[in-house]
Design an enzyme around this catalytic site. Structure first.
Site: not given
Length: 412
Positions: A15, A94, A123, A179
């Site tokens: 990605d 994050r 996210d 994922s």
């Protein structure tokens, strides 16, 4: 003519590699940034890949120590847990990652930052709120919210075709049908076959922990020493192994917890953007510390202070999950929680065994536990008649409540 410089949060995967090339197609100079927060990654291979795809610069930053000390430790102090089960491994990471991304953007004079977070997840919010809090004038490019990008790349097949066309190396091993996001705190698994909440997790999904069924038949017993609510030492009671730095302490607890299958959960949670999602998590070291800290905190903290602190911990967990680490309200909460931890010190002994954490004992110079006072064999300073007052006050309340219920029933 370049449109400007973008700092892209880069993973080296399909990605973000496609996003790197796509950003260059749009006329941007791209600086890639990859954070080492404890994931199993070939960082040099990622560097070479980014350079080969035309990245102007490549930053690979080792953030593991600051991740533990500045983000995981405050969460341990807070007993942070979202919706009673999730220990917030992704949420904690994050703001750590995005903070360094902003620092690089300022250092390099970049006007833009970009990420590969999906438009349906949390996210994107966590990254962007951190960026806006620390770099208010920054512009954010979120490809998965740009129609010309997501209409062009409707699935993995489109990304693979684009990669082949532009010379982007593609994975040679089949992609797992889910994922995964990994860091020092945990590994999370979602989407793919896991989107059906009835489907059981395949046995080969877990990478950080052994199945409790296959774990050792002998427990490991450790002692964790806390100071101001933060672990400062861990000692294996049988082997004598001792760890004293934050990164070493957390890594060692991950190792022990993973060995015994500690910290696996399978939940459905409420995302901030308004949908429920199914997530599977393994958080071995974090689970051990959650139980140990909860024990030493209860042992050393005043009852009424702890009641207030529990409410603060719940609010802190919600703010952390929703991406508000750098908000003024979250800063205030962290300050209050840190203040509550001033007397949280001592040692907790525990065992990890077959997926569980068992508290064995605790001691503290600041303990509020009075063995003589609580003893059934020693009178001490406590007058048993003192209990009468508590009973009378609550008996009046309960009798009145019962009377009102009876009157309401008679009126019906």
């Amino acid at each position: 003519m370049s449109k400007g410089t973008v700092v892209l949060a880069y993973s080296g995967g399909l990605d973000t590699s496609c996003i790197l090339v796509w950003l260059k197609e749009q006329g941007y100079d791209v600086i890639t940034y990859l954070a080492n927060i404890g994931q199993d990654e070939d960082f040099e291979a990622a560097r070479k890949k980014a350079e080969s795809l035309g990245a102007k610069k490549v930053f690979i930053e080792d953030l593991r120590a600051e991740f533990v000390e500045e983000f995981i430790w405050p969460s341990v102090q807070a007993n942070a847990i979202y919706e009673d089960r999730y220990l917030l491994g992704t949420s904690i990471a994050r703001p750590c990652i995005a903070r360094r991304q902003v620092q690089i953007a300022k250092q390099e004079g970049a006007q833009y930052v970009s990420h590969g977070a999906t438009g349906k997840g949390n996210d994107q919010i966590r990254f962007e709120l951190t960026c806006y809090a620390l770099y208010p004038e920054v512009k954010i490019i979120a490809p998965w919210r740009i129609p010309e990008f997501y209409n062009r790349f409707r699935g993995r097949k489109d990304l693979m075709e684009y990669a082949e066309k532009h010379g982007i190396p593609v994975p040679v091993t089949p992609k797992a049908p889910w994922s995964m996001d990994a860091n020092l705190m945990h590994i999370s698994y979602e989407s793919g076959i896991l989107e059906n909440p009835k489907n059981h997790a395949p046995s080969d999904l877990f990478l950080m922990t052994k199945s409790p069924e296959d774990s050792p038949n002998v427990p490991d017993m450790v002692e964790i020493k806390f100071n101001k609510g933060v672990p400062v030492m861990v000692t294996h009671l049988k082997e004598g192994t001792t760890k004293t730095t934050p990164l070493d302490i957390f890594s060692y607890l991950n190792e022990l917890g993973g060995k015994h299958g500690v910290g696996r959960i399978d939940i459905v949670e409420n995302r901030f953007i308004g949908m429920k999602s199914r997530g599977i998590y393994e958080t071995p070291g974090g689970t051990i510390l959650y139980h140990a800290h909860l024990d030493i905190e209860t042992f050393t903290m005043d009852r009424e202070v702890r009641r207030i602190k529990q409410d603060l911990g719940i609010k802190f967990s919600e703010l952390l999950y929703n991406g508000f680490w750098y908000s003024p309200e979250c800063k205030f909460l962290r300050h209050c929680i840190a203040k509550s931890q001033e007397n949280v010190e001592g040692k907790v002994q525990l065992s990890v065994f077959k997926g569980h954490v068992y508290i064995l004992g605790r001691e503290s110079p600041g303990s509020l536990y009075n063995e003589e006072l609580v003893s059934m064999d020693v009178q001490g300073d406590y007058d048993p008649c003192d209990a009468s007052g508590f009973i009378k006050i609550n008996a009046v309340r309960l009798r009145e409540h019962h009377r009102m219920e009876r009157e309401a029933q008679l009126k019906q």
